[in-house]
Scaffold this active site. Structure first.
Site, PDB file in Angstrom:
ATOM      1  N   GLY A   1       0.647  -1.071  -0.120  1.00  0.00           N
ATOM      2  CA  GLY A   1       0.004  -0.107  -0.133  1.00  0.00           C
ATOM      3  C   GLY A   1       0.798   1.238   0.019  1.00  0.00           C
ATOM      4  O   GLY A   1       0.398   2.374  -0.646  1.00  0.00           O
TER       5      GLY A   1
ATOM      6  N   ASP B   1       4.875 -10.037   5.507  1.00  0.00           N
ATOM      7  CA  ASP B   1       4.271 -10.923   4.683  1.00  0.00           C
ATOM      8  C   ASP B   1       5.171 -11.147   3.256  1.00  0.00           C
ATOM      9  O   ASP B   1       4.873 -12.060   2.654  1.00  0.00           O
ATOM     10  CB  ASP B   1       2.919 -10.209   3.886  1.00  0.00           C
ATOM     11  CG  ASP B   1       1.998  -9.415   5.011  1.00  0.00           C
ATOM     12  OD1 ASP B   1       2.055 -10.109   6.159  1.00  0.00           O
ATOM     13  OD2 ASP B   1       1.505  -8.625   4.582  1.00  0.00           O
TER      14      ASP B   1
ATOM     15  N   ARG C   1      -3.622 -34.201  20.275  1.00  0.00           N
ATOM     16  CA  ARG C   1      -4.720 -32.997  19.582  1.00  0.00           C
ATOM     17  C   ARG C   1      -4.191 -32.808  18.143  1.00  0.00           C
ATOM     18  O   ARG C   1      -2.913 -33.001  17.767  1.00  0.00           O
ATOM     19  CB  ARG C   1      -4.699 -32.165  20.579  1.00  0.00           C
ATOM     20  CG  ARG C   1      -5.512 -32.186  21.972  1.00  0.00           C
ATOM     21  CD  ARG C   1      -5.301 -30.710  22.625  1.00  0.00           C
ATOM     22  NE  ARG C   1      -6.207 -31.031  23.746  1.00  0.00           N
ATOM     23  CZ  ARG C   1      -6.151 -30.144  24.942  1.00  0.00           C
ATOM     24  NH1 ARG C   1      -4.916 -29.266  24.987  1.00  0.00           N
ATOM     25  NH2 ARG C   1      -7.017 -30.260  25.676  1.00  0.00           N
TER      26      ARG C   1
ATOM     27  N   ARG D   1      -7.476 -27.602  18.879  1.00  0.00           N
ATOM     28  CA  ARG D   1      -7.409 -26.571  19.681  1.00  0.00           C
ATOM     29  C   ARG D   1      -6.679 -25.391  18.463  1.00  0.00           C
ATOM     30  O   ARG D   1      -5.926 -25.777  17.451  1.00  0.00           O
ATOM     31  CB  ARG D   1      -6.169 -26.642  20.910  1.00  0.00           C
ATOM     32  CG  ARG D   1      -6.487 -27.149  21.844  1.00  0.00           C
ATOM     33  CD  ARG D   1      -7.713 -26.431  22.618  1.00  0.00           C
ATOM     34  NE  ARG D   1      -7.917 -27.042  23.791  1.00  0.00           N
ATOM     35  CZ  ARG D   1      -8.978 -27.908  24.071  1.00  0.00           C
ATOM     36  NH1 ARG D   1      -9.652 -28.458  23.154  1.00  0.00           N
ATOM     37  NH2 ARG D   1      -9.225 -28.420  25.194  1.00  0.00           N
TER      38      ARG D   1
ATOM     39  N   ARG E   1       4.893  -9.551  14.673  1.00  0.00           N
ATOM     40  CA  ARG E   1       5.556  -8.404  14.340  1.00  0.00           C
ATOM     41  C   ARG E   1       6.415  -7.819  15.226  1.00  0.00           C
ATOM     42  O   ARG E   1       6.937  -6.659  15.272  1.00  0.00           O
ATOM     43  CB  ARG E   1       4.193  -7.296  13.630  1.00  0.00           C
ATOM     44  CG  ARG E   1       3.719  -7.862  12.603  1.00  0.00           C
ATOM     45  CD  ARG E   1       3.175  -6.848  11.741  1.00  0.00           C
ATOM     46  NE  ARG E   1       2.463  -5.587  12.499  1.00  0.00           N
ATOM     47  CZ  ARG E   1       1.386  -5.325  12.159  1.00  0.00           C
ATOM     48  NH1 ARG E   1       0.543  -5.949  11.331  1.00  0.00           N
ATOM     49  NH2 ARG E   1       0.756  -4.129  12.985  1.00  0.00           N
TER      50      ARG E   1
HETATM   51  O1  F6P Z   1       1.027  -6.778   6.452  1.00  0.00           O
HETATM   52  C1  F6P Z   1       1.245  -7.041   7.712  1.00  0.00           C
HETATM   53  C2  F6P Z   1       0.191  -7.677   8.527  1.00  0.00           C
HETATM   54  O2  F6P Z   1       0.664  -8.139   9.634  1.00  0.00           O
HETATM   55  C3  F6P Z   1      -0.549  -8.705   7.712  1.00  0.00           C
HETATM   56  O3  F6P Z   1      -0.053 -10.158   7.820  1.00  0.00           O
HETATM   57  C4  F6P Z   1      -1.847  -8.591   8.520  1.00  0.00           C
HETATM   58  O4  F6P Z   1      -3.015  -9.225   7.592  1.00  0.00           O
HETATM   59  C5  F6P Z   1      -2.150  -7.133   8.811  1.00  0.00           C
HETATM   60  O5  F6P Z   1      -0.825  -6.522   8.620  1.00  0.00           O
HETATM   61  C6  F6P Z   1      -2.647  -6.983   9.990  1.00  0.00           C
HETATM   62  O6  F6P Z   1      -2.905  -5.504  10.026  1.00  0.00           O
HETATM   63  P1  F6P Z   1      -3.041  -4.629  11.562  1.00  0.00           P
HETATM   64  O7  F6P Z   1      -1.910  -4.773  12.067  1.00  0.00           O
HETATM   65  O8  F6P Z   1      -3.809  -3.462  11.021  1.00  0.00           O
HETATM   66  O9  F6P Z   1      -3.958  -5.662  12.137  1.00  0.00           O
END
Ligand code: F6P
Length: 387
Positions: free
Chosen positions: A126, A149, A184, A305, A314
């Protein structure tokens, strides 16, 4: 005797350039290392001035600027997140008073107000698109590829991916012992947006028994039968690593058909109805991990589960590889500014980097190719990919 760096031929052009920098989109380990690399090289080697804008494009619009220097970026190499803050706002759609407004001109004005020579935008797909949009307004822009990603085209890899891969792999390692002890099925959901790099990489590295990615729509009966086969072989537990964007073959087909219908129709009412249908399918996909676990439980007789790794992937300190990559791309960015190579993304290429025109980066998503070696290896070690 070797000449000092920068070479004298560049010197007049590089001194006193003003560089703006912002981070946009989801945060990612390595962003601070990249800000540090850019600032230290741009100021220390090329004598440029650096201005950071807070919270992505929103900060550029609201002129929330602060000078950066070597001192301010010292000690950042190992720090997760981004000292500049981030947001998902795009120049053409910033939420103001509850409405999404095109604020491009406010951003262009602030760029001019600061006499910027270039704006560096660190982000994912983006952000690359937003940067290209600003470049089309006449701004000098350079981008860095950042996302866990790994879906940005024309770069070998993006920073953040390696750290998230290690975190997701360690999680799968840890889930093994508890899944084994309780006999599981553990379904572990990994991020990745619409691509399967993280799930595939972590699944292979962590030895998941089933890996489901968006690139290969899965058949739930095949997944169940792979788990039943393991049980017959005496393995009464299974780890299913599922990408957040993975979808069943039924949902995949319905989504494709709906998208095609939306593209073909000229009727606004039908477009709206199909859009609603698409968002219903997407919601189903989002909740898919729980549904999948429940169905596998019914179909195999094993308890299940769910573990959603979410934003853990992240957070925190970047891996050595991400620190290295982010530092390399940040410092390379300063070199490109010195050469006035604008309108490009600083891509990772082999052991080095390559400036790629933004037009060749935007509009595509780097999915996992079906013939990728990781997919072949997964199949060779007997991992079920749901097809
Ligand atoms: O683009 C990085 C990412 O962590 C994706 O893997 C995930 O879909 C998205 O961002 C989650 O976004 P947010 O932090 O807005 O919840």
């Amino acid at each position: 005797m070797g000449e000092h760096f920068p070479p004298s031929a560049w010197r007049d052009r590089v001194m006193n350039k003003v560089v703006g920098v912002l981070t946009a989109g989801g945060d990612s380990p390595g962003l601070n290392a990249a800000i540090r690399g850019l600032t230290k090289a741009a100021q220390g080697v090329f004598n440029m001035h650096i201005i950071g804008f807070r919270d992505g494009f929103r900060g550029l619009m609201e002129n929330r600027a602060e000078p950066l220097d070597r001192g301010k970026t010292s000690g950042l190499l190992t720090v997760g997140g981004t000292i500049l803050g981030t947001s998902r706002e795009k120049p053409q759609a910033v939420t103001v008073g509850g409405k999404a407004l095109d604020m491009t001109s406010a951003m262009v004005d602030n760029y001019r107000k600061h006499n910027l020579d270039v704006l560096v935008c660190m982000g994912g797909g983006g952000t690359q698109r937003s940067a290209l949009h600003l470049a089309k307004q006449g701004l000098n822009v350079i981008t860095l590829p950042k996302t866990i990603d790994n879906d940005i085209p024309n770069t070998d890899v993006s920073f953040g991916f390696d750290t998230a891969l290690s975190i997701a792999t360690e999680a799968i390692d840890r889930l093994h012992s508890t899944a084994h002890s309780h006999h599981r099925i553990v379904v572990v959901e990994v991020m990745g947006h619409r691509v399967g790099w993280l799930a595939l990489g972590a699944g292979v590295a962590g030895g998941a028994d089933v890996i489901l990615i968006p690139e290969i729509p899965y058949n739930v009966e095949r997944v169940a039968s792979a788990i039943r086969f393991r049980s017959r072989e005496g393995k009464s537990f299974s780890i299913v690593c599922v990408a957040e964007g993975a979808l069943s073959d039924d949902d995949g087909q319905q989504l494709e058909e709906a998208r095609l219908r939306k593209k073909k129709t000229a009727c606004e009412i039908e477009k709206k109805l199909v859009s609603e249908e698409i968002s219903q399918i997407k919601t189903r996909v989002e909740q898919g991990t729980y549904t999948l676990a429940k169905r596998l439980e019914e179909m195999t007789g094993l308890e299940s589960r769910v573990t959603i790794l979410g934003h853990l992937q992240r957070g925190g300190t970047p891996s050595a590889r991400d620190r290295l990559l982010a530092t390399q791309l940040g410092t390379a960015c300063a070199e490109l500014i010195a050469q006035e190579r604008y309108g490009v993304m600083v891509a990772a290429r082999g052991a080095g980097y390559e400036p790629i025109p933004l037009g060749e980066v935007v509009g595509e998503r780097k999915s996992v190719p079906l013939e990728h070696p990781w997919i072949r290896s997964a199949r060779h070690v007997g991992t079920c990919l749901g097809d």
